[in-house]
Design an enzyme around this catalytic site. Structure first.
Site, mmCIF file in Angstrom:
data_model
loop_
_atom_site.group_PDB
_atom_site.id
_atom_site.type_symbol
_atom_site.label_atom_id
_atom_site.label_comp_id
_atom_site.label_asym_id
_atom_site.label_seq_id
_atom_site.Cartn_x
_atom_site.Cartn_y
_atom_site.Cartn_z
ATOM 1 N N CYS A 153 0.856 -1.198 0.000
ATOM 2 C CA CYS A 153 0.000 0.000 0.000
ATOM 3 C C CYS A 153 0.887 1.242 0.000
ATOM 4 O O CYS A 153 1.716 1.407 0.891
ATOM 5 C CB CYS A 153 -0.885 -0.024 1.245
ATOM 6 S SG CYS A 153 -1.674 1.550 1.603
ATOM 7 N N CYS A 161 -3.462 7.498 -2.007
ATOM 8 C CA CYS A 161 -4.750 7.603 -2.725
ATOM 9 C C CYS A 161 -5.860 8.194 -1.864
ATOM 10 O O CYS A 161 -6.756 8.858 -2.380
ATOM 11 C CB CYS A 161 -5.215 6.240 -3.193
ATOM 12 S SG CYS A 161 -3.927 5.052 -3.382
ATOM 13 N N THR A 199 -4.543 5.047 7.082
ATOM 14 C CA THR A 199 -3.466 4.644 6.178
ATOM 15 C C THR A 199 -2.521 5.814 5.910
ATOM 16 O O THR A 199 -2.963 6.900 5.542
ATOM 17 C CB THR A 199 -4.083 4.147 4.853
ATOM 18 O OG1 THR A 199 -4.864 3.005 5.132
ATOM 19 C CG2 THR A 199 -3.009 3.789 3.843
ATOM 20 N N GLU A 237 -0.755 1.807 9.134
ATOM 21 C CA GLU A 237 -1.985 2.422 9.602
ATOM 22 C C GLU A 237 -1.750 2.930 11.018
ATOM 23 O O GLU A 237 -0.885 2.400 11.718
ATOM 24 C CB GLU A 237 -3.149 1.415 9.611
ATOM 25 C CG GLU A 237 -3.957 1.392 8.326
ATOM 26 C CD GLU A 237 -3.271 0.619 7.198
ATOM 27 O OE1 GLU A 237 -2.484 -0.303 7.513
ATOM 28 O OE2 GLU A 237 -3.499 0.930 6.020
ATOM 29 N N HIS A 239 -12.718 5.779 -3.585
ATOM 30 C CA HIS A 239 -11.695 4.967 -2.926
ATOM 31 C C HIS A 239 -11.825 3.493 -3.316
ATOM 32 O O HIS A 239 -10.836 2.760 -3.328
ATOM 33 C CB HIS A 239 -11.758 5.153 -1.411
ATOM 34 C CG HIS A 239 -10.467 4.794 -0.748
ATOM 35 N ND1 HIS A 239 -9.240 5.204 -1.241
ATOM 36 C CD2 HIS A 239 -10.186 4.015 0.323
ATOM 37 C CE1 HIS A 239 -8.278 4.703 -0.489
ATOM 38 N NE2 HIS A 239 -8.821 3.982 0.467
ATOM 39 N N TYR A 244 -8.776 0.857 -5.352
ATOM 40 C CA TYR A 244 -8.275 -0.491 -5.112
ATOM 41 C C TYR A 244 -7.742 -1.148 -6.386
ATOM 42 O O TYR A 244 -7.490 -2.350 -6.433
ATOM 43 C CB TYR A 244 -9.314 -1.321 -4.340
ATOM 44 C CG TYR A 244 -9.152 -1.067 -2.856
ATOM 45 C CD1 TYR A 244 -9.243 0.232 -2.363
ATOM 46 C CD2 TYR A 244 -8.827 -2.069 -1.962
ATOM 47 C CE1 TYR A 244 -9.030 0.511 -1.018
ATOM 48 C CE2 TYR A 244 -8.616 -1.798 -0.615
ATOM 49 C CZ TYR A 244 -8.718 -0.510 -0.156
ATOM 50 O OH TYR A 244 -8.493 -0.241 1.175
ATOM 51 N N CYS A 270 -4.926 -0.521 -6.905
ATOM 52 C CA CYS A 270 -3.604 -0.816 -6.331
ATOM 53 C C CYS A 270 -3.397 -2.316 -6.169
ATOM 54 O O CYS A 270 -2.300 -2.828 -6.352
ATOM 55 C CB CYS A 270 -3.434 -0.116 -4.995
ATOM 56 S SG CYS A 270 -4.582 -0.710 -3.719
ATOM 57 N N GLU A 282 -6.838 -5.499 4.369
ATOM 58 C CA GLU A 282 -7.298 -4.196 3.872
ATOM 59 C C GLU A 282 -8.165 -4.379 2.627
ATOM 60 O O GLU A 282 -9.096 -3.613 2.396
ATOM 61 C CB GLU A 282 -6.115 -3.289 3.577
ATOM 62 C CG GLU A 282 -6.560 -1.846 3.405
ATOM 63 C CD GLU A 282 -5.412 -0.908 3.119
ATOM 64 O OE1 GLU A 282 -4.395 -1.362 2.571
ATOM 65 O OE2 GLU A 282 -5.542 0.274 3.437
HETATM 66 FE FE1 SF4 Z 1 -3.265 1.833 -0.011
HETATM 67 FE FE2 SF4 Z 1 -4.568 0.876 -2.104
HETATM 68 FE FE3 SF4 Z 1 -5.859 2.319 -0.217
HETATM 69 FE FE4 SF4 Z 1 -4.119 3.439 -1.941
HETATM 70 S S1 SF4 Z 1 -6.097 2.473 -2.416
HETATM 71 S S2 SF4 Z 1 -4.273 3.829 0.216
HETATM 72 S S3 SF4 Z 1 -2.567 1.861 -2.110
HETATM 73 S S4 SF4 Z 1 -4.888 0.307 0.014
HETATM 74 FE FE FE Z 2 -7.356 1.831 2.019
#
Ligand code: SF4
Ligand code: FE
Length: 485
Positions: free
Chosen positions: A100, A104, A191, A257, A292, A296, A298, A446
């Site tokens: 992570c 974001c 986060t 976190e 958000h 994800y 990510c 997460e």
């Molecule tokens: Fe982390 Fe993914 Fe959330 Fe961005 S979207 S803060 S990389 S978990």
């Molecule tokens: Fe998150």
């Protein structure tokens, strides 16, 4: 100032005076703390890649307020392409860091506020949008990392904020002054909190009039007086304190976190973006959540790393030609690319809001995130299946380096004769890190709870599907005509 480099970002963090606690002790030097450092490296990468010509298109954008080039993490989406590039940026950074990268949440908060502050002004003739744009310019000009803080501790889940026995379970105003407000409460699971320059607070659930003291949104410098951070633990985190780095798996990056306490913190009016407009809270929560859930993307990038690790482990073990291994790798890719479809689709089906900001398709963003609550677990299971049991029974790096017993590990953990034993141990440790260790926080748990737990997406899916249209289609095809004439 223009866009910062990774080094400049690190330098900027050193100037902050955060009150951070870990293992019961105050952290004097946050940036160099070995437990926190990998997470700082991951955020620094969001700065670093923005300077690489090959990623310029994905990592940067043109500010709609100043016309200057900005890091995409501070940008307000101006068209569908911006939304699509945001998804691609998430995948890119997930693949680059294997964890992570934290930035974001702030981007999603800025975009959600750009829509809702505009809508509030249209109804109430307030000045929130003007304030927000001024703040946004400050964020873009200084290329800041913002922590979007939504999740309150919530106390007794069956009670609304104003009925909680402890009123601080939701962030609220404890004093109104001429020059601003004083707020109290906490935000959990934050986060990247201690890697942020700014903290932007939003309410966490829909509210009614009785909860209006809780209907607030505001921004604070992360080191404002009264903010306290308590770092969350991660499985295997103290491996970062050990001599040697092999047992960490991921050598450079990680996430974090923290529990963020707001102990009577003063917020000047120019940094307040919502105050008592309780009827706009659900809009803010839903829009932020949809953005958000898109973020994800990510996990697709992290999935790329895990697939690469599983394939490498198979090759090192000498089993890459076995048909069941090939099939498992195909399955991993199928699941991962299915996730990619979702985050690209919700972006491609985005739309323009009255403020000019482009929002993602809420239904598809929720479907995407709902897939994320499931597929990474299956990817992790397959990676562990392919890796073999040594991933969790392997002795430590210290044993491997030991003049007495290292030779036995070298001899008996040798598999493919063309591959150094150490490389085999390294790839297995990476899979361990991503599926059981510090990075599993981001990739697995997460994936379930971040951006809302699975049930939150199911509720949104049930609200957003057009059931009447589906029923009509079915009835039409089989000759039922029960429409009121
Ligand atoms: Fe982390 Fe993914 Fe959330 Fe961005 S979207 S803060 S990389 S978990
Ligand atoms: Fe998150």
């Amino acid at each position: 100032m223009s866009m910062m480099t990774g080094k400049e970002y690190e330098k900027s963090l050193r100037k902050l005076h955060l009150k951070v606690y870990i293992f019961g002790e105050r952290v004097e030097n946050v940036v160099d703390n070995p437990i926190i450092r990998p997470s700082m490296n991951a955020v620094a990468w969001t700065y670093e890649l923005a300077h690489r010509p090959e990623y310029e298109d994905i990592m940067t954008a043109t500010s709609h307020i100043t016309g200057k080039k900005v890091n995409r993490f501070t940008h307000i989406h101006q068209n569908i392409q911006d939304l699509v590039k945001k998804s691609k940026m998430g995948r890119l950074l997930g693949r680059e860091t294997g964890c992570c990268f934290q930035r974001c949440v702030g981007m999603d908060t800025l975009n959600a506020l750009s829509i809702v502050t505009f809508n509030m002004d249209a109804k109430h003739h307030t000045e929130y949008y003007k304030r927000f744009l001024k703040y946004l310019e400050y964020v873009q000009e200084n290329d800041l990392t913002c922590d979007g803080a939504m999740t309150d501790p919530k106390g007794n889940r069956s009670l609304p904020p104003h009925k909680q026995p402890d009123p601080d379970q939701f962030v609220h105003v404890v004093e109104e002054r001429k020059d601003g407000i004083v707020v109290r409460g906490a935000k959990a699971h934050q986060t990247g909190a201690v890697n942020s320059h700014e903290l932007i607070v939003m309410p966490t659930i829909a509210m009614r009039e009785e909860d209006k003291e809780y209907a607030i949104s505001f921004a604070l410098p992360s080191d404002a007086e009264g903010i306290i951070y308590i770092m969350g633990r991660q499985s295997c985190d103290t491996r970062k304190l050990e001599e040697g780095t092999l047992d960490r798996g991921n050598q450079k990056f990680g996430g974090h976190e923290a529990l963020v306490i707001l102990d009577d913190v003063f917020v000047p009016w120019e940094r307040v973006f919502m105050y008592r407009e309780y009827e706009f809270v659900s809009q803010l929560v839903e829009i932020f959540a949809a953005y958000h859930r898109q973020s994800y993307a990510c996990k697709v990038g992290v999935g790329d790393v895990l697939i690469g690790a599983a394939q490498t482990a198979a090759e090192y073990n000498g089993v890459e030609r076995a048909s069941h291994i090939k099939d498992k790798i195909v399955e991993m890719n199928h699941l991962n690319e299915t996730l990619y479809c979702g985050c690209i689709a919700c972006a491609s089906e985005g739309h323009r809001e009255p403020s000019g900001t482009y929002a993602v398709n809420t239904l598809l963003a929720n479907v995407h995130k709902h897939n994320v609550t499931r597929f990474p677990s299956e990817l992790a299971r397959l990676a562990q299946d392919i890796a073999g049991g040594l991933m969790v029974t392997m002795p430590s790096e210290k044993d491997f380096r030991s003049p007495e017993v290292g030779k036995w590990m070298e001899k008996y953990f040798k598999a493919n004769e063309d591959v150094p034993t150490e490389n085999r141990l390294r790839i297995l440790r990476l899979i361990e890190n991503m599926t059981l260790g510090t990075a599993a926080v981001g990739y697995l748990t997460e994936s379930i709870h971040g951006a809302g737990s699975p049930q939150a997406q199911r509720i949104m899916i049930s609200r957003r599907i057009n059931m009447e249209e589906k029923k009509k289609a079915a009835k039409r095809l089989c000759g039922i005509d029960d429409e009121p004439k």
